[in-house]
Design a protein around this motif. Structure first.
Motif, PDB file in Angstrom:
ATOM      1  N   SER A 185       8.885  -3.123  -1.734  1.00 39.77           N
ATOM      2  CA  SER A 185       8.149  -3.093  -3.001  1.00 39.77           C
ATOM      3  C   SER A 185       8.775  -3.991  -4.067  1.00 39.77           C
ATOM      4  O   SER A 185       8.352  -3.972  -5.218  1.00 39.77           O
ATOM      5  CB  SER A 185       8.080  -1.649  -3.529  1.00 39.77           C
ATOM      6  N   ASP A 293       1.977  -1.533   0.966  1.00 41.88           N
ATOM      7  CA  ASP A 293       1.518  -0.159   0.756  1.00 41.88           C
ATOM      8  C   ASP A 293       0.226  -0.096  -0.058  1.00 41.88           C
ATOM      9  O   ASP A 293      -0.481   0.905  -0.040  1.00 41.88           O
ATOM     10  CB  ASP A 293       2.617   0.644   0.039  1.00 41.88           C
ATOM     11  N   SER A 294      -0.071  -1.166  -0.782  1.00 43.16           N
ATOM     12  CA  SER A 294      -1.268  -1.173  -1.635  1.00 43.16           C
ATOM     13  C   SER A 294      -2.507  -1.655  -0.899  1.00 43.16           C
ATOM     14  O   SER A 294      -3.599  -1.691  -1.470  1.00 43.16           O
ATOM     15  CB  SER A 294      -1.025  -2.074  -2.852  1.00 43.16           C
ATOM     16  N   HIS A 331       5.000  -4.763 -11.064  1.00 42.67           N
ATOM     17  CA  HIS A 331       5.429  -3.498 -11.648  1.00 42.67           C
ATOM     18  C   HIS A 331       5.327  -3.631 -13.158  1.00 42.67           C
ATOM     19  O   HIS A 331       5.633  -4.685 -13.713  1.00 42.67           O
ATOM     20  CB  HIS A 331       6.866  -3.181 -11.236  1.00 42.67           C
ATOM     21  N   ARG A 347       1.393  -1.859 -10.208  1.00 46.40           N
ATOM     22  CA  ARG A 347       1.517  -0.850  -9.156  1.00 46.40           C
ATOM     23  C   ARG A 347       1.306   0.553  -9.760  1.00 46.40           C
ATOM     24  O   ARG A 347       0.806   1.462  -9.111  1.00 46.40           O
ATOM     25  CB  ARG A 347       2.925  -0.991  -8.559  1.00 46.40           C
ATOM     26  N   GLU A 351      -0.654   3.954  -8.419  1.00 47.76           N
ATOM     27  CA  GLU A 351       0.024   5.244  -8.216  1.00 47.76           C
ATOM     28  C   GLU A 351      -0.658   6.353  -9.002  1.00 47.76           C
ATOM     29  O   GLU A 351      -0.794   7.479  -8.525  1.00 47.76           O
ATOM     30  CB  GLU A 351       1.503   5.119  -8.617  1.00 47.76           C
ATOM     31  N   ARG A 352      -1.114   6.028 -10.198  1.00 43.61           N
ATOM     32  CA  ARG A 352      -1.776   7.053 -11.018  1.00 43.61           C
ATOM     33  C   ARG A 352      -3.171   7.380 -10.484  1.00 43.61           C
ATOM     34  O   ARG A 352      -3.625   8.511 -10.569  1.00 43.61           O
ATOM     35  CB  ARG A 352      -1.834   6.607 -12.480  1.00 43.61           C
ATOM     36  N   ARG A 354      -3.866   7.260  -7.317  1.00 46.80           N
ATOM     37  CA  ARG A 354      -3.589   8.099  -6.140  1.00 46.80           C
ATOM     38  C   ARG A 354      -3.205   9.521  -6.547  1.00 46.80           C
ATOM     39  O   ARG A 354      -3.521  10.480  -5.850  1.00 46.80           O
ATOM     40  CB  ARG A 354      -2.462   7.472  -5.309  1.00 46.80           C
ATOM     41  N   ALA A 355      -2.498   9.625  -7.689  1.00 48.40           N
ATOM     42  CA  ALA A 355      -2.097  10.956  -8.172  1.00 48.40           C
ATOM     43  C   ALA A 355      -3.236  11.658  -8.909  1.00 48.40           C
ATOM     44  O   ALA A 355      -3.066  12.773  -9.398  1.00 48.40           O
ATOM     45  CB  ALA A 355      -0.883  10.823  -9.091  1.00 48.40           C
TER      46      ALA A 355
END
Ligand SMILES: [Zn+2]
Length: 661
Positions: A185, A293-294, A331, A347, A351-352, A354-355
């Motif tokens: 990453s 991962d993205s 990032h 990124r 992540e948000r 996904r969360a």
């Protein structure tokens, strides 16, 4: 049977409304009851629409820009960048310069343990014999002044060379090194990380603003660039401009990027783990760069969203003239960031999403928004500190327009409706909010003003003047200020050109007033003698604002028995009184706020203002007899009337022995 029908129609006609008539022709015209007028915006004679035709096909012959030749060498281990910048500075301002300031932004950026910095090693002349030039670095202001050997007159050029080393901060700001090799990453983002010439303008002289923490801190002139970049082999590099050539020495590769046309800045990001996709969209090489991962969210979709945006805004505003456009993962503490020919999505957004702390469409929103910035802040530049609402407002309007075109809903990306947020902002925070201000004057309101109120006011303008004129005006503004710097008066000038009228009535109140209108009925009077209804609406905030508002509001007049007596869109110009003919006594008068009427509200749920407090004056004439009677008994009277007429009719017919049923 026909006889009965005729009687019923007659009986009903007695209680049916007349078609209302417009009495106040003047109300159809908006006017400005302002304390002062901004007057016609200043017209910069150097800006001509003719430039657009040449610039959009890459022809800049006869137009002078500075030329910057930038070489950067990325050191992966030390997170530093060795830099050499040759500046061929062109003075396009009307004053001579004895020194030129440069931004050294990285030391103002967020960091955890390694602060960003640009260490200037030397500044020298470029012609033989090479000589050192004096310069001073002001650490607190993130600024360097280069003292020129001779005064630089308007229209003249001077050339010098700056050698420097940039330390990339380890925070989550616009330049950073972040992520781990262990989980593939790690990304090096190198933005605003070399000495960037400040902009001189007639408002501030040299704009030497530091890297402020509210809004975007940038204000940069267009310049031709040659961009050389050295990075370790095996790193994938995404950068501003066309890749002209690359050359490896076995350990590292030197890339030559060239935007071909002037840009405001160059940027690059490098990672050993980037995956890349590309597509050709009408001659533009559109690429996406993302971490492994993205891939589930980025693959195909990001490229598709960027391409759709490019296609739409090319057609809507005017040409994106460069040959490359990259969307790059980085990032960062924010959602995304725009640079010429290259934009970033963080990124953190993924992540948000996904969360599930951000709605799923947010990924698309960020891509569309940042790509739209190519038109607003890049091709048409602005001072993002003093006029930041301009590029963010236009960009937000544009990403919502994308929602309208591709998802049939201008509010598609608005998790919280702009309309609701703006109408209740005063109630919730108990403060006013002026759009047309520098971010310095309202730093806490930058997010709200630039990203919510400004695009909503633009949408309000579209509602008032219609879609075609609105889009044509934006296109005119874009072409008129292509490769230039623009301000709000330039935007108003474009709308005035297209609409063929003075637009102070819109721009002054909506951009300069702190408070929205707050309407209240101060008098509703129904005159039984002539059937006129006079409605007086007061804007309770008028005394707190420098300018009076004009907007169209749907007015509805109801009667409990007859339903809607009147439904008409009326211009409410500040405190306004207007008169209409209605056939019978009204029971309620209502201002409908549904269609983007902007007013202070106490709650999202409220969408109208109504009153039943209607004063009755005059004496009833025959034609207004029904209006004289109390509303509550009108149904009973009507039914009784119908029955009596029927009985009378039957009685007459029986007597004549001529019943027809
Ligand atoms: Zn933006």
């Amino acid at each position: 049977m026909r006889g009965i029908l005729r009687v019923l129609v007659f009986a009903l006609l007695v209680t049916v409304s007349f078609v209302p008539m417009v009495r106040d022709a003047d109300l159809a015209k908006p006017h400005v009851a302002a304390n002062e007028s901004r007057g016609s915006p200043p017209v910069d004679i150097s800006k001509t629409i003719a430039d657009y035709d040449e610039f959009s096909v890459g022809n800049f012959a006869g137009t002078e820009f500075s030329n910057l030749n930038l070489s950067l060498k990325l050191n992966e281990v030390s997170s530093t960048v060795e830099g050499n910048l040759t500046v061929d500075f062109y003075n396009d301002d009307p004053v001579p310069f004895s020194q030129i300031p440069f931004h050294l932004y990285p030391s103002g950026m967020l960091y955890e343990s390694r602060q960003g910095n640009i260490t200037v090693l030397n500044v020298t002349t470029t012609s033989e014999p090479i000589q050192e030039m004096p310069y001073s670095v002001l650490w607190e202001q993130q600024l360097m002044w280069v003292n020129l050997t001779d005064s630089l007159l308007p229209g003249e050029r001077t050339e010098f060379h700056i050698e420097f080393i940039t330390t990339l901060p380890d925070g989550l700001d616009r330049a950073n090194v972040h992520g781990e090799n262990g989980n593939q990453s790690r990304i090096y983002t190198v933005s605003s990380s070399y000495p960037i010439p400040c902009v001189y303008d007639r408002f501030d002289g040299w704009n030497t603003d530091p890297y402020v923490g509210f809004g975007d801190p940038f204000y940069i002139d267009m310049a031709f660039y040659e961009f050389y970049l050295n990075a370790p082999n095996d790193m994938i590099v995404a950068a501003t401009g066309e890749l002209i050539e690359s050359d490896s020495d076995g350990e590292s590769t030197t890339y030559h990027f060239d935007p071909i046309l002037p840009v405001r800045e160059v940027t690059f990001a490098a990672s050993r783990y980037y995956q890349m996709e590309s597509a050709n969209v009408n001659g533009v090489n559109v690429s996406s760069f993302y971490l492994p991962d993205s891939q589930p969210e980025w693959e195909d979709d990001v490229l598709e969203w960027a391409s759709l945006t490019l296609t739409l805004l090319n057609e809507t505003y005017g040409v994106y003239p460069y040959s490359t456009l990259n969307v790059v993962e980085q990032h960062g503490f924010y959602g995304g960031m725009e640079y010429p020919c290259q934009v970033y999505m963080t990124r953190g957004v993924l992540e948000r999403v996904r969360a599930e702390t951000l709605f799923p469409e947010y990924l698309e929103l960020v891509v569309v928004h940042e790509v739209a910035h190519q038109w607003w802040s890049q091709l048409v530049g602005d001072d993002c500190i003093d006029w930041g609402f301009l590029d963010e407002g236009l960009t937000c309007w544009s990403h919502n327009y994308y929602g309208e075109v591709y998802y049939s809903d201008w509010e598609y990306f608005q998790y919280y409706r702009y309309l609701d947020t703006v109408r209740t902002h005063h109630e919730e925070f108990e403060i006013g909010s002026v759009i047309n201000q520098s971010n310095y004057e309202r730093p806490d309101l930058v997010g709200y003003i630039d990203y919510t109120k400004a695009p909503l006011i633009l949408e309000k303008l579209r509602v008032e003047i219609g879609h075609e004129k609105f889009v044509e005006s934006l296109s005119h503004f874009f072409r008129q200020n292509y490769f230039e710097i623009a301000t709000l008066p330039n935007l108003q000038e474009a709308f005035e050109f297209v609409c063929g009228e003075d637009m102070d009535w819109f721009f002054l109140p909506w951009f300069d007033n702190p408070f929205l209108p707050d309407y209240s009925f101060v008098g509703v009077v129904y005159n039984l003698t002539d059937g006129t209804l006079t409605i007086s609406v007061e804007d309770l905030n008028e005394g707190s604002n420098p300018y009076s508002y004009s907007q169209q509001v749907l007015v509805r007049v109801d009667n409990n028995f007859d339903g809607v007596l009147l439904e008409e869109t009326v211009w409410i110009n500040g405190t306004t009184t207007f008169t209409r003919l209605v056939s019978t006594r009204p029971s309620e008068v209502c201002l409908d706020y549904e269609d983007y009427v902007l007013v202070d509200l106490i709650s999202y749920d409220v969408d109208s203002l109504s009153t039943q407090n209607i004063q009755i004056v005059g004496t009833p004439s025959l034609t207004n007899l029904w209006g004289f009677l109390p509303i509550e008994i009108l149904p009973a009277i009507a039914v009784t009337g119908i029955v009596l007429v029927l009985v009378f009719y039957v009685f007459i017919n029986r007597r004549s022995g001529n019943a027809t049923w």
